[in-house]
Each structure stands twice: as C-alpha cells, then as structure tokens.
Scaffold this active site. Structure first.
Site, PDB file in Angstrom:
ATOM      1  N   SER A  79      31.703  33.578  43.951  1.00 55.38           N
ATOM      2  CA  SER A  79      33.038  33.291  43.455  1.00 55.38           C
ATOM      3  C   SER A  79      32.920  32.682  42.060  1.00 55.38           C
ATOM      4  O   SER A  79      31.994  32.983  41.316  1.00 55.38           O
ATOM      5  CB  SER A  79      33.770  32.354  44.423  1.00 55.38           C
ATOM      6  OG  SER A  79      35.096  32.119  43.983  1.00 55.38           O
ATOM      7  N   SER A  80      33.825  31.815  41.696  1.00 52.90           N
ATOM      8  CA  SER A  80      33.830  31.187  40.368  1.00 52.90           C
ATOM      9  C   SER A  80      34.770  29.987  40.408  1.00 52.90           C
ATOM     10  O   SER A  80      35.765  29.991  41.161  1.00 52.90           O
ATOM     11  CB  SER A  80      34.315  32.184  39.310  1.00 52.90           C
ATOM     12  OG  SER A  80      34.627  31.523  38.094  1.00 52.90           O
TER      13      SER A  80
ATOM     14  N   TYR B  76      41.213  37.580  36.873  1.00 56.76           N
ATOM     15  CA  TYR B  76      39.868  37.223  37.333  1.00 56.76           C
ATOM     16  C   TYR B  76      39.920  36.060  38.322  1.00 56.76           C
ATOM     17  O   TYR B  76      39.309  36.112  39.397  1.00 56.76           O
ATOM     18  CB  TYR B  76      38.988  36.871  36.137  1.00 56.76           C
ATOM     19  CG  TYR B  76      37.575  36.479  36.508  1.00 56.76           C
ATOM     20  CD1 TYR B  76      36.679  37.431  36.986  1.00 56.76           C
ATOM     21  CD2 TYR B  76      37.130  35.160  36.386  1.00 56.76           C
ATOM     22  CE1 TYR B  76      35.382  37.079  37.331  1.00 56.76           C
ATOM     23  CE2 TYR B  76      35.843  34.800  36.728  1.00 56.76           C
ATOM     24  CZ  TYR B  76      34.964  35.756  37.199  1.00 56.76           C
ATOM     25  OH  TYR B  76      33.691  35.408  37.546  1.00 56.76           O
TER      26      TYR B  76
ATOM     27  N   LYS C 108      38.820  35.943  42.494  1.00 56.90           N
ATOM     28  CA  LYS C 108      37.865  35.017  43.090  1.00 56.90           C
ATOM     29  C   LYS C 108      38.516  34.143  44.164  1.00 56.90           C
ATOM     30  O   LYS C 108      37.874  33.778  45.157  1.00 56.90           O
ATOM     31  CB  LYS C 108      37.220  34.157  41.999  1.00 56.90           C
ATOM     32  CG  LYS C 108      36.345  34.971  41.040  1.00 56.90           C
ATOM     33  CD  LYS C 108      35.288  35.783  41.768  1.00 56.90           C
ATOM     34  CE  LYS C 108      34.349  36.510  40.825  1.00 56.90           C
ATOM     35  NZ  LYS C 108      33.313  37.285  41.541  1.00 56.90           N
TER      36      LYS C 108
END
Length: 284
Positions: A154-155, A168, A172
């Site tokens: 993920s981020s 984006y 995630k």
C-alpha cells in the site's frame, strides 16, 4: 544468514526493479524460491538477469514470468504459468504458493480538474483489480495450515491526502480494505497484511512533480528516520535533504519489513497495515 524460508515459494509481482526487486532479493537470501512477475517486454532481460543472479548467489530457483496484471486474464496467466513450471514443484510433485507479495502498481498524479477516466481506469485495474485477481487465482494453491503469507504494498497516500493523489491514494485505500477482508476469509490458509511506505528511493518517486515534492517536505521534516546521516548516507542525499527535508527510504529497508512479515514469527499478525515509512505516519 539463517535460511528461514528454505523450500518455500514466493511470488513477487513487479519484480523487475525498485521495491519489487529488493523484496525478491531479500527473500532469496533467506532461502525462498521465486516467481519474478513483470509486465513489459523491456523488463524481460532485466528480470532474466536478476533470476540468474539470485539462483547462483543463493542456491534457489527463480522463474521470471511475464503477465499484464492490468488485464482480466493476466493474473490467472501468472499463477497458472507458475504452476506449470516443473522447477517450482515440491518433491512430491505438488504445487504450493507459500508467499504472495502484491507489489506491482502504477502512480499517476493529477490534480482534481486534470484527472481523466483513462487515468482512473488504468490505476484501479493495476492497483486494485490486479491484486484481487492474482490473490483469487493463487487461493487454491495456498497452504491449509495458516502458514501462508500475503503482503500487499500500500502507501501512506491512502491516509495523508497528498495533493495530486485523488486516484492513487484511493487505490491504496481500496487495497487496505481488501487486506482486512482477506485476513478474515483466508484465515485458515494464510495471514494477510499490508505495508505503507512513504517516499522510497526509486524511479517512481523521482518522477513526482516539484510541486508534489514541495507539498510533502513538511512531512519529511518531521519523519524521524528520514534525517540524513553524514558519512552513512550518500553526500548527494545529504545535500538534497537541505531542500527536501530528508532522505527517502532505501528499497532494502522496505524489503526488510516484508521479510519480517512473511516469517514464522509473524503468525499472529494479520489484517494489519504495518508502518514502513520511517515514522512519517505514526499509527495508533
């Protein structure tokens, strides 16, 4: 180094460069056999060289497999091609996926007025539908004793609301939601966790716009482990930190956290988003 993954099979998507390459390398050092997933023909010689290098250095088996995870058929093709490889079968002829690292992804940054349907479609196909279909295709081959491990990349962008990351960050966040669901649905087969890197020293991070980098400087300023260390970090990173606020993570630092989560000692950790960002985002 103890070969704690001796004889296990790990599939790493997006393994041609950056974080994926570092994860594959780290898992090879502790004995895992590997499927190195990649997408483009331009990556083929890179991945083939990596496979040969890992096999010779670590006495493991590494099989490169090309599959476009942004398509409906690509994920199934990745898993079925791996299953058909004699090199990856166990001594009794069975096929088992012990570790799956859903690393492949794309990052397309745009402010709200500039987001296109094409950007949205590509991002969600690769970053959300891709991991879903890979995991779906892998499920029949997971262990039946809870020893399997799935790690989703993920981020921190899922939680921080960075500018330009409507799409984006959304992909995630979706991946993290799926992580929690899979942890319940697959609990008798494997643990399922996500990690959430911040900036990492990769081509993807370098491609961010100057405006985006200015936006996150304040975050970097307050990230404990991003403070540079003269004499340890490169002079280039030390100099850059004067304007950027600090250094990105090294890919090996992210790979190390993945290695912790796929080990036997992580058996009681599932459904979590594990911090892998040097303290940029402090979880409760």
């Amino acid at each position: 180094m103890a070969r704690t993954l001796e004889g296990k099979l790990a599939i790493v998507t997006g393994a041609s460069r950056g974080i994926g390459e570092a994860i594959a390398t780290k898992l090879a050092t502790i004995g895992a056999n590997l499927v190195l997933g990649y997408t483009s023909s331009s990556s083929q010689p890179i991945v083939e060289t990596l496979a040969k290098d890992l096999e010779s250095k670590h006495n493991i088996k590494a099989v490169p497999i090309r599959a476009d995870l942004g398509t409906v058929d690509g994920p199934r093709s990745l898993i079925e091609t791996a299953r058909s490889s004699n090199a990856l079968l166990k001594p009794d002829g069975s096929f088992q996926i012990d570790i799956l690292v859903n690393n492949a992804g794309v990052a397309i940054n745009s402010k709200l007025p500039d987001i296109t349907a094409e950007q949205f479609d590509l991002s969600y196909r690769v970053n959300v539908l891709g991991p879903l279909l890979v995991t779906q295709a892998a499920q029949p081959y997971l262990p039946h004793d809870r020893s399997g491990r799935i790690i989703n990349l993920s981020s921190i962008s899922s939680s921080t609301g960075f500018i330009e990351q409507t799409v984006y960050g959304g992909t995630k966040a979706a991946l993290e939601a799926m992580t929690r669901t899979w942890a319940r649905e697959l609990s008798e087969r494997c643990t399922v966790n996500a990690i959430n890197p911040g900036p990492v020293l990769t081509e993807m991070y370098a491609s961010n716009s100057p405006e985006f980098k200015r936006e996150i400087k304040g975050w970097i300023d307050h990230t404990p482990l991003m403070r540079t260390r003269p004499g340890i970090d490169s002079q280039e990173l030390v100099d850059d930190a004067k304007t950027s606020g600090g250094r990105p993570a090294y890919v090996g630092e992210i790979a190390g956290i993945v290695a912790m989560l796929v080990g036997e000692d992580a058996a009681w950790c599932t459904g979590q988003v594990v911090s892998a960002n040097g303290g940029m985002l402090l979880s409760h």
